[in-house]
Write a protein that holds these residues in place. Sequence first.
Motif, PDB file in Angstrom:
ATOM      1  N   LEU A 112      48.301  43.660  41.714  1.00  0.00           N
ATOM      2  CA  LEU A 112      47.556  44.970  40.929  1.00  0.00           C
ATOM      3  C   LEU A 112      47.657  43.361  39.339  1.00  0.00           C
ATOM      4  O   LEU A 112      46.631  43.268  38.557  1.00  0.00           O
ATOM      5  CB  LEU A 112      48.418  45.765  40.443  1.00  0.00           C
ATOM      6  CG  LEU A 112      48.537  46.993  40.859  1.00  0.00           C
ATOM      7  CD1 LEU A 112      49.936  47.436  41.549  1.00  0.00           C
ATOM      8  CD2 LEU A 112      47.363  46.997  41.036  1.00  0.00           C
ATOM      9  N   MET A 113      48.736  41.913  39.561  1.00  0.00           N
ATOM     10  CA  MET A 113      48.893  41.605  38.712  1.00  0.00           C
ATOM     11  C   MET A 113      47.688  40.748  38.752  1.00  0.00           C
ATOM     12  O   MET A 113      47.043  39.894  37.621  1.00  0.00           O
ATOM     13  CB  MET A 113      50.307  40.627  38.544  1.00  0.00           C
ATOM     14  CG  MET A 113      51.276  41.262  37.439  1.00  0.00           C
ATOM     15  SD  MET A 113      53.028  40.696  37.438  1.00  0.00           S
ATOM     16  CE  MET A 113      53.004  40.714  39.385  1.00  0.00           C
ATOM     17  N   ARG A 114      47.545  40.091  39.469  1.00  0.00           N
ATOM     18  CA  ARG A 114      46.172  39.395  40.347  1.00  0.00           C
ATOM     19  C   ARG A 114      45.073  40.056  39.827  1.00  0.00           C
ATOM     20  O   ARG A 114      44.106  39.323  39.154  1.00  0.00           O
ATOM     21  CB  ARG A 114      46.123  38.787  41.805  1.00  0.00           C
ATOM     22  CG  ARG A 114      44.997  37.997  42.410  1.00  0.00           C
ATOM     23  CD  ARG A 114      44.944  36.693  41.199  1.00  0.00           C
ATOM     24  NE  ARG A 114      44.489  35.820  42.239  1.00  0.00           N
ATOM     25  CZ  ARG A 114      43.313  35.347  41.685  1.00  0.00           C
ATOM     26  NH1 ARG A 114      43.374  35.006  40.351  1.00  0.00           N
ATOM     27  NH2 ARG A 114      42.388  34.148  41.703  1.00  0.00           N
ATOM     28  N   LYS A 115      44.851  41.093  40.071  1.00  0.00           N
ATOM     29  CA  LYS A 115      43.182  41.685  39.475  1.00  0.00           C
ATOM     30  C   LYS A 115      43.172  41.344  38.010  1.00  0.00           C
ATOM     31  O   LYS A 115      42.295  41.908  37.685  1.00  0.00           O
ATOM     32  CB  LYS A 115      44.066  43.344  40.392  1.00  0.00           C
ATOM     33  CG  LYS A 115      42.930  44.228  39.926  1.00  0.00           C
ATOM     34  CD  LYS A 115      42.803  45.948  40.367  1.00  0.00           C
ATOM     35  CE  LYS A 115      41.190  46.638  40.271  1.00  0.00           C
ATOM     36  NZ  LYS A 115      41.247  47.612  40.763  1.00  0.00           N
ATOM     37  N   ALA A 116      44.733  41.890  37.390  1.00  0.00           N
ATOM     38  CA  ALA A 116      44.686  42.457  35.824  1.00  0.00           C
ATOM     39  C   ALA A 116      43.510  40.336  35.733  1.00  0.00           C
ATOM     40  O   ALA A 116      43.364  40.907  34.385  1.00  0.00           O
ATOM     41  CB  ALA A 116      45.705  42.168  35.166  1.00  0.00           C
ATOM     42  N   GLY A 117      43.871  40.306  36.144  1.00  0.00           N
ATOM     43  CA  GLY A 117      43.596  38.239  35.659  1.00  0.00           C
ATOM     44  C   GLY A 117      42.296  38.464  35.634  1.00  0.00           C
ATOM     45  O   GLY A 117      41.189  37.205  35.326  1.00  0.00           O
ATOM     46  N   LEU A 118      41.557  39.237  36.496  1.00  0.00           N
ATOM     47  CA  LEU A 118      40.456  38.255  37.425  1.00  0.00           C
ATOM     48  C   LEU A 118      39.614  40.202  36.020  1.00  0.00           C
ATOM     49  O   LEU A 118      38.053  39.991  36.087  1.00  0.00           O
ATOM     50  CB  LEU A 118      40.026  38.855  37.964  1.00  0.00           C
ATOM     51  CG  LEU A 118      40.229  37.776  39.681  1.00  0.00           C
ATOM     52  CD1 LEU A 118      40.518  38.837  40.209  1.00  0.00           C
ATOM     53  CD2 LEU A 118      40.108  36.681  38.726  1.00  0.00           C
ATOM     54  N   LEU A 119      39.619  41.011  34.918  1.00  0.00           N
ATOM     55  CA  LEU A 119      38.859  42.234  34.559  1.00  0.00           C
ATOM     56  C   LEU A 119      38.935  41.582  33.327  1.00  0.00           C
ATOM     57  O   LEU A 119      39.379  40.420  33.037  1.00  0.00           O
ATOM     58  CB  LEU A 119      39.904  43.059  34.286  1.00  0.00           C
ATOM     59  CG  LEU A 119      40.449  43.765  36.074  1.00  0.00           C
ATOM     60  CD1 LEU A 119      41.687  44.888  35.498  1.00  0.00           C
ATOM     61  CD2 LEU A 119      39.150  43.974  36.731  1.00  0.00           C
ATOM     62  N   LYS A 120      37.184  42.206  32.674  1.00  0.00           N
ATOM     63  CA  LYS A 120      37.437  42.053  31.289  1.00  0.00           C
ATOM     64  C   LYS A 120      37.915  42.735  30.370  1.00  0.00           C
ATOM     65  O   LYS A 120      37.733  41.800  29.200  1.00  0.00           O
ATOM     66  CB  LYS A 120      35.781  42.426  31.778  1.00  0.00           C
ATOM     67  CG  LYS A 120      35.414  41.381  32.522  1.00  0.00           C
ATOM     68  CD  LYS A 120      35.032  39.850  32.327  1.00  0.00           C
ATOM     69  CE  LYS A 120      34.278  39.333  33.646  1.00  0.00           C
ATOM     70  NZ  LYS A 120      34.477  37.973  33.758  1.00  0.00           N
ATOM     71  N   ILE A 121      38.108  43.913  30.355  1.00  0.00           N
ATOM     72  CA  ILE A 121      38.439  44.794  29.501  1.00  0.00           C
ATOM     73  C   ILE A 121      39.937  44.380  29.366  1.00  0.00           C
ATOM     74  O   ILE A 121      40.817  45.054  30.112  1.00  0.00           O
ATOM     75  CB  ILE A 121      38.182  45.963  29.401  1.00  0.00           C
ATOM     76  CG1 ILE A 121      36.758  46.399  29.516  1.00  0.00           C
ATOM     77  CG2 ILE A 121      38.948  46.662  28.545  1.00  0.00           C
ATOM     78  CD1 ILE A 121      36.119  48.012  29.861  1.00  0.00           C
ATOM     79  N   PRO A 122      40.713  43.895  28.113  1.00  0.00           N
ATOM     80  CA  PRO A 122      41.373  43.901  27.481  1.00  0.00           C
ATOM     81  C   PRO A 122      42.749  44.960  27.872  1.00  0.00           C
ATOM     82  O   PRO A 122      44.115  44.820  28.487  1.00  0.00           O
ATOM     83  CB  PRO A 122      41.933  43.150  26.198  1.00  0.00           C
ATOM     84  CG  PRO A 122      40.946  42.996  25.642  1.00  0.00           C
ATOM     85  CD  PRO A 122      39.719  43.782  26.747  1.00  0.00           C
TER      86      PRO A 122
END
Length: 162
Positions: A67-77
């Motif tokens: 989940l944290m790895r995914k967070a780093g790849l998303l665009k919307i803050p």
Amino acid sequence: MRISILFFVFFVFADLNLRAYNAPQTFDRSRFYSVMASGKVDDINNEIDIVSSSETSYKEGYEGALLMRKAGLLKIPAEKLKYFKRGRTKLETALLNDKDNAEYHFLRLTIQEHAPKIVKYHDQLETDKEYIKKSFKNLPLVVQQAIINYSAGSKVLNPQDL
């Protein structure tokens, strides 16, 4: 009669192929670490589904890291923060329940090293590094290989440390 047999055979094979395609995947550590390194959201989402439906006792820690790895790849803050917080809670809970798990310490180190300063998630880098160094030889080979691969590009954990 021949046409009936052909249709029967066709549908039997079609059903078997469909079942094989839809068969649930089982958790595999080497695939997990490959997905963590890949940085592809679709792969991470797929791995989250696999981990969450698996029977592994390390489920919380793996889900948290993904989940944290995914967070780093998303665009919307707002989405980034939401996934990071969910993942952090899961990984930290897993560490509280199993503080001697060197693999959890490795997962946390990988996330902390790349987390933005704003999330204030860097305070355990040295602790995790020392724990990994101390426990490295007792880890499963697939985890050892993941650590070796990671250390080649890390600023915190060096191959010489292992």
